[in-house]
Write a protein that holds these residues in place. Structure first.
Motif, short mmCIF file in Angstrom:
data_model
loop_
_atom_site.label_atom_id
_atom_site.label_comp_id
_atom_site.label_asym_id
_atom_site.label_seq_id
_atom_site.Cartn_x
_atom_site.Cartn_y
_atom_site.Cartn_z
N ARG A 119 0.93 -1.17 0.09
CA ARG A 119 0.04 0.07 0.11
C ARG A 119 0.78 1.29 -0.15
O ARG A 119 2.15 1.19 0.47
CB ARG A 119 -1.07 0.09 1.26
N PRO A 120 0.20 2.52 -0.42
CA PRO A 120 0.99 3.52 -0.29
C PRO A 120 1.63 3.75 1.23
O PRO A 120 0.88 3.61 2.13
CB PRO A 120 0.07 4.73 -0.66
N SER A 121 2.83 4.33 1.19
CA SER A 121 3.38 4.77 2.75
C SER A 121 2.35 5.56 3.46
O SER A 121 2.33 5.31 4.55
CB SER A 121 4.76 5.29 2.58
N GLU A 122 1.38 6.28 2.90
CA GLU A 122 0.35 7.16 3.59
C GLU A 122 -0.52 6.16 4.36
O GLU A 122 -1.05 6.95 5.48
CB GLU A 122 -0.31 8.17 2.91
N ALA A 123 -0.66 5.15 3.93
CA ALA A 123 -1.52 4.26 4.75
C ALA A 123 -2.94 4.68 4.79
O ALA A 123 -3.45 4.58 5.73
CB ALA A 123 -0.95 3.63 5.80
N GLU A 124 -3.58 5.12 3.63
CA GLU A 124 -4.62 5.80 3.75
C GLU A 124 -5.56 5.08 2.46
O GLU A 124 -4.89 4.55 1.88
CB GLU A 124 -4.91 7.29 3.68
N PRO A 125 -7.06 5.23 2.55
CA PRO A 125 -7.78 4.59 1.49
C PRO A 125 -7.40 5.50 0.23
O PRO A 125 -7.16 6.72 0.07
CB PRO A 125 -9.13 5.12 1.75
N PHE A 126 -7.15 4.61 -0.97
CA PHE A 126 -6.84 5.36 -2.09
C PHE A 126 -7.51 4.47 -3.47
O PHE A 126 -8.35 3.72 -3.12
CB PHE A 126 -5.30 5.01 -2.37
N PHE A 127 -7.24 5.08 -4.70
CA PHE A 127 -7.93 4.39 -5.79
C PHE A 127 -6.64 3.92 -6.87
O PHE A 127 -5.79 4.44 -6.88
CB PHE A 127 -8.74 5.41 -6.73
N PHE A 128 -7.08 2.92 -7.48
CA PHE A 128 -6.30 2.44 -8.67
C PHE A 128 -6.85 3.16 -9.79
O PHE A 128 -8.09 3.42 -9.92
CB PHE A 128 -6.60 0.99 -8.91
N ALA A 129 -6.05 3.57 -10.80
CA ALA A 129 -6.50 4.05 -12.00
C ALA A 129 -7.27 2.84 -12.77
O ALA A 129 -6.76 1.82 -12.86
CB ALA A 129 -5.70 4.57 -12.92
N GLY A 130 -8.41 2.99 -13.32
CA GLY A 130 -9.08 2.19 -14.20
C GLY A 130 -9.66 2.28 -15.46
O GLY A 130 -9.72 3.59 -15.77
N ILE A 131 -10.36 1.59 -16.19
CA ILE A 131 -10.96 1.83 -17.37
C ILE A 131 -12.14 0.99 -17.40
O ILE A 131 -12.16 -0.37 -16.81
CB ILE A 131 -10.28 1.73 -18.72
N TRP A 132 -13.46 1.28 -17.71
CA TRP A 132 -14.71 0.62 -17.73
C TRP A 132 -15.33 0.44 -19.09
O TRP A 132 -15.34 1.19 -20.10
CB TRP A 132 -15.40 1.23 -16.75
N SER A 133 -16.08 -0.51 -19.35
CA SER A 133 -17.15 -0.94 -20.31
C SER A 133 -18.48 -1.43 -19.94
O SER A 133 -18.12 -2.07 -18.66
CB SER A 133 -16.29 -1.67 -21.45
N LYS A 134 -19.26 -1.22 -20.38
CA LYS A 134 -20.74 -1.83 -20.13
C LYS A 134 -20.99 -3.10 -20.71
O LYS A 134 -20.62 -3.21 -22.05
CB LYS A 134 -21.96 -0.98 -20.21
N ALA A 135 -21.29 -4.40 -19.92
CA ALA A 135 -21.45 -5.63 -20.73
C ALA A 135 -22.80 -5.71 -21.21
O ALA A 135 -23.54 -6.19 -20.67
CB ALA A 135 -21.05 -6.66 -19.50
#
Length: 228
Positions: A119-135
Protein backbone atom coordinates in the motif's frame (compact mmCIF):
# COMPACT_ATOMS: atom_id res chain seq x y z
CA UNK A 1 -0.19 -7.54 -12.42
CA UNK A 2 -2.89 -7.08 -9.83
CA UNK A 3 -5.03 -10.17 -9.29
CA UNK A 4 -6.14 -9.62 -5.71
CA UNK A 5 -6.62 -6.66 -3.40
CA UNK A 6 -8.39 -5.63 -0.21
CA UNK A 7 -10.80 -2.90 0.83
CA UNK A 8 -12.02 -2.55 4.38
CA UNK A 9 -12.54 1.24 4.48
CA UNK A 10 -16.14 2.37 4.11
CA UNK A 11 -17.40 3.72 0.80
CA UNK A 12 -17.90 7.15 2.36
CA UNK A 13 -14.13 7.47 2.85
CA UNK A 14 -13.65 7.19 -0.91
CA UNK A 15 -16.64 9.38 -1.67
CA UNK A 16 -14.93 12.19 0.19
CA UNK A 17 -11.85 11.96 -2.01
CA UNK A 18 -13.73 12.66 -5.23
CA UNK A 19 -16.89 14.32 -3.86
CA UNK A 20 -19.09 11.44 -5.03
CA UNK A 21 -22.52 10.04 -4.30
CA UNK A 22 -22.67 6.42 -3.11
CA UNK A 23 -25.04 4.01 -4.83
CA UNK A 24 -27.69 2.31 -2.70
CA UNK A 25 -26.95 -0.90 -4.65
CA UNK A 26 -23.51 -1.17 -3.08
CA UNK A 27 -22.60 -3.97 -0.69
CA UNK A 28 -20.13 -2.18 1.58
CA UNK A 29 -19.03 -5.23 3.56
CA UNK A 30 -15.26 -5.20 4.23
CA UNK A 31 -13.27 -7.78 2.27
CA UNK A 32 -9.58 -8.51 2.68
CA UNK A 33 -9.15 -10.79 -0.32
CA UNK A 34 -11.08 -9.51 -3.32
CA UNK A 35 -10.82 -11.69 -6.47
CA UNK A 36 -11.68 -11.01 -10.11
CA UNK A 37 -15.12 -12.01 -11.35
CA UNK A 38 -16.88 -10.19 -8.51
CA UNK A 39 -18.55 -6.81 -7.98
CA UNK A 40 -16.30 -4.18 -6.43
CA UNK A 41 -16.47 -0.50 -5.51
CA UNK A 42 -15.71 1.76 -8.47
CA UNK A 43 -15.98 5.50 -9.02
CA UNK A 44 -16.81 7.14 -12.34
CA UNK A 45 -18.66 10.12 -13.74
CA UNK A 46 -22.35 9.76 -14.46
CA UNK A 47 -22.65 10.51 -18.22
CA UNK A 48 -26.15 11.94 -17.68
CA UNK A 49 -25.24 14.68 -15.18
CA UNK A 50 -21.43 14.68 -15.02
CA UNK A 51 -21.41 13.99 -11.27
CA UNK A 52 -19.07 11.50 -9.64
CA UNK A 53 -20.68 8.34 -8.32
CA UNK A 54 -19.46 5.27 -6.43
CA UNK A 55 -21.12 1.95 -7.08
CA UNK A 56 -20.64 -1.73 -7.88
CA UNK A 57 -18.81 -2.85 -11.03
CA UNK A 58 -17.65 -6.25 -12.23
CA UNK A 59 -13.91 -6.92 -12.10
CA UNK A 60 -13.04 -8.12 -15.59
CA UNK A 61 -13.26 -5.76 -18.58
CA UNK A 62 -16.03 -7.02 -20.89
CA UNK A 63 -16.40 -5.10 -24.20
CA UNK A 64 -19.90 -3.87 -24.98
CA UNK A 65 -20.03 -6.15 -28.03
CA UNK A 66 -18.97 -9.36 -26.22
CA UNK A 67 -21.54 -12.14 -25.92
CA UNK A 68 -19.48 -14.13 -23.40
CA UNK A 69 -16.63 -13.63 -20.94
CA UNK A 70 -13.86 -15.34 -22.92
CA UNK A 71 -12.34 -11.88 -23.28
CA UNK A 72 -12.44 -10.23 -19.85
CA UNK A 73 -8.99 -9.00 -18.81
CA UNK A 74 -8.62 -7.87 -15.21
CA UNK A 75 -5.61 -5.63 -15.94
CA UNK A 76 -4.49 -3.36 -18.79
CA UNK A 77 -0.96 -2.10 -19.36
CA UNK A 78 -1.02 1.67 -19.06
CA UNK A 79 1.86 2.01 -21.54
CA UNK A 80 -0.17 0.49 -24.39
CA UNK A 81 -3.85 0.86 -23.41
CA UNK A 82 -4.34 3.99 -25.55
CA UNK A 83 -3.19 2.10 -28.64
CA UNK A 84 -4.91 -1.25 -28.18
CA UNK A 85 -8.20 -1.64 -29.99
CA UNK A 86 -9.77 -3.36 -26.98
CA UNK A 87 -8.94 -0.54 -24.56
CA UNK A 88 -8.43 2.63 -26.62
CA UNK A 89 -11.98 3.99 -26.42
CA UNK A 90 -12.23 3.32 -22.70
CA UNK A 91 -8.81 4.86 -22.04
CA UNK A 92 -9.91 8.04 -23.80
CA UNK A 93 -13.51 8.34 -22.57
CA UNK A 94 -14.42 5.67 -19.99
CA UNK A 95 -11.98 6.00 -17.13
CA UNK A 96 -12.80 4.92 -13.60
CA UNK A 97 -11.32 4.60 -10.13
CA UNK A 98 -11.11 1.37 -8.14
CA UNK A 99 -11.31 1.76 -4.36
CA UNK A 100 -8.64 -0.10 -2.34
CA UNK A 101 -6.68 -0.16 0.90
CA UNK A 102 -3.85 -2.40 -0.40
CA UNK A 103 -3.11 -4.96 -3.05
CA UNK A 104 -1.46 -8.37 -3.02
CA UNK A 105 1.47 -9.58 -5.11
CA UNK A 106 3.38 -12.84 -5.07
CA UNK A 107 7.17 -12.78 -4.98
CA UNK A 108 8.96 -15.70 -6.61
CA UNK A 109 11.90 -17.12 -4.66
CA UNK A 110 14.01 -20.22 -4.22
CA UNK A 111 11.48 -21.61 -1.75
CA UNK A 112 8.44 -20.90 -3.91
CA UNK A 113 6.12 -17.92 -3.95
CA UNK A 114 5.45 -15.60 -1.04
CA UNK A 115 2.49 -13.18 -1.00
CA UNK A 116 2.98 -9.56 0.09
CA UNK A 117 0.47 -6.87 0.96
CA UNK A 118 1.39 -3.49 -0.53
CA UNK A 119 0.00 0.00 0.00
CA UNK A 120 1.09 3.63 -0.28
CA UNK A 121 3.27 4.71 2.65
CA UNK A 122 0.55 7.18 3.66
CA UNK A 123 -1.54 4.12 4.63
CA UNK A 124 -4.86 5.74 3.71
CA UNK A 125 -7.72 4.72 1.40
CA UNK A 126 -6.80 5.29 -2.24
CA UNK A 127 -7.85 4.50 -5.80
CA UNK A 128 -6.35 2.49 -8.63
CA UNK A 129 -6.66 4.01 -12.11
CA UNK A 130 -9.05 1.92 -14.18
CA UNK A 131 -11.05 1.77 -17.38
CA UNK A 132 -14.61 0.55 -17.79
CA UNK A 133 -17.06 -0.87 -20.29
CA UNK A 134 -20.71 -1.86 -20.04
CA UNK A 135 -21.40 -5.55 -20.64
CA UNK A 136 -24.33 -4.83 -22.93
CA UNK A 137 -24.61 -8.16 -24.75
CA UNK A 138 -23.93 -10.81 -22.16
CA UNK A 139 -26.68 -13.40 -21.62
CA UNK A 140 -29.29 -12.29 -19.09
CA UNK A 141 -28.33 -15.05 -16.68
CA UNK A 142 -24.77 -13.75 -16.25
CA UNK A 143 -24.38 -11.60 -13.10
CA UNK A 144 -22.50 -8.92 -15.05
CA UNK A 145 -25.13 -8.65 -17.80
CA UNK A 146 -25.88 -4.97 -18.44
CA UNK A 147 -23.45 -3.90 -15.71
CA UNK A 148 -20.32 -1.76 -15.69
CA UNK A 149 -17.14 -3.86 -15.87
CA UNK A 150 -13.57 -2.73 -15.33
CA UNK A 151 -9.85 -3.43 -15.60
CA UNK A 152 -7.10 -2.01 -13.40
CA UNK A 153 -4.27 -0.18 -15.15
CA UNK A 154 -0.76 -1.35 -14.32
CA UNK A 155 2.70 0.14 -14.81
CA UNK A 156 6.35 -0.29 -13.95
CA UNK A 157 6.87 -0.90 -10.21
CA UNK A 158 8.16 1.73 -7.85
CA UNK A 159 11.76 1.19 -6.74
CA UNK A 160 10.78 0.22 -3.20
CA UNK A 161 8.57 -2.67 -4.33
CA UNK A 162 10.31 -3.75 -7.55
CA UNK A 163 11.87 -6.71 -5.71
CA UNK A 164 8.40 -8.18 -5.21
CA UNK A 165 6.93 -7.98 -8.70
CA UNK A 166 7.74 -6.43 -12.07
CA UNK A 167 4.38 -4.65 -12.37
CA UNK A 168 2.12 -2.67 -10.06
CA UNK A 169 -1.37 -1.19 -10.25
CA UNK A 170 -1.43 2.56 -10.87
CA UNK A 171 -2.22 3.80 -7.36
CA UNK A 172 -3.26 7.45 -7.65
CA UNK A 173 -3.11 10.31 -5.17
CA UNK A 174 -6.33 12.16 -4.36
CA UNK A 175 -5.56 14.99 -6.78
CA UNK A 176 -4.63 12.59 -9.58
CA UNK A 177 -7.75 10.52 -8.93
CA UNK A 178 -9.99 13.51 -9.54
CA UNK A 179 -8.05 14.43 -12.69
CA UNK A 180 -8.21 10.84 -13.99
CA UNK A 181 -12.00 10.82 -14.29
CA UNK A 182 -12.33 14.49 -15.28
CA UNK A 183 -13.79 14.55 -18.83
CA UNK A 184 -11.81 17.72 -19.54
CA UNK A 185 -8.52 15.86 -19.08
CA UNK A 186 -7.17 15.50 -22.61
CA UNK A 187 -5.44 12.41 -23.99
CA UNK A 188 -2.07 14.16 -23.90
CA UNK A 189 -2.27 14.48 -20.10
CA UNK A 190 -3.44 10.97 -19.21
CA UNK A 191 0.01 9.39 -19.29
CA UNK A 192 1.31 12.33 -17.27
CA UNK A 193 -1.29 11.65 -14.58
CA UNK A 194 -0.30 8.00 -14.39
CA UNK A 195 3.37 8.90 -14.09
CA UNK A 196 3.36 12.02 -11.92
CA UNK A 197 0.10 11.34 -10.07
CA UNK A 198 1.05 7.97 -8.69
CA UNK A 199 2.10 7.61 -5.06
CA UNK A 200 5.86 7.98 -4.73
CA UNK A 201 6.54 5.49 -1.91
CA UNK A 202 5.05 2.23 -0.67
CA UNK A 203 5.25 -0.15 2.24
CA UNK A 204 5.00 -3.93 1.97
CA UNK A 205 4.99 -6.93 4.26
CA UNK A 206 4.74 -10.74 3.88
CA UNK A 207 1.34 -12.29 4.60
CA UNK A 208 -0.22 -15.73 5.00
CA UNK A 209 -0.23 -17.92 1.89
CA UNK A 210 -3.84 -18.84 2.46
CA UNK A 211 -4.63 -15.56 0.70
CA UNK A 212 -4.26 -17.64 -2.46
CA UNK A 213 -7.77 -18.99 -1.83
CA UNK A 214 -10.55 -16.45 -2.43
CA UNK A 215 -12.64 -18.17 0.25
CA UNK A 216 -10.07 -17.11 2.86
CA UNK A 217 -11.24 -13.60 3.71
CA UNK A 218 -10.57 -12.19 7.17
CA UNK A 219 -8.46 -9.42 8.70
CA UNK A 220 -5.80 -11.82 9.95
CA UNK A 221 -4.97 -12.79 6.38
CA UNK A 222 -3.05 -9.57 5.87
CA UNK A 223 -1.23 -9.50 9.20
CA UNK A 224 2.56 -9.45 8.93
CA UNK A 225 4.20 -12.85 9.20
CA UNK A 226 7.79 -14.09 9.24
CA UNK A 227 8.35 -15.26 5.66
CA UNK A 228 9.74 -18.75 5.18
Amino acid sequence: MCGRYGRYSAAEAYAGIIDAMVSKRLDDTPSYNRPPGTFQLVGLLNPDNGEAALGPAWWGFIPNWAIDTKLSPINARSETAADKKLFAKAFERQRCLVAADYWIEWQRGERGKQPFAIRPSEAEPFFFAGIWSKAAKLPDDHPASGEVTFAILTGEPNDDIAHIHNRQPQALTAEASRAWIDPDTGPAHLSEILFDGRYSSYESWPIDKRVGKPSEDDAKIVERIVAN
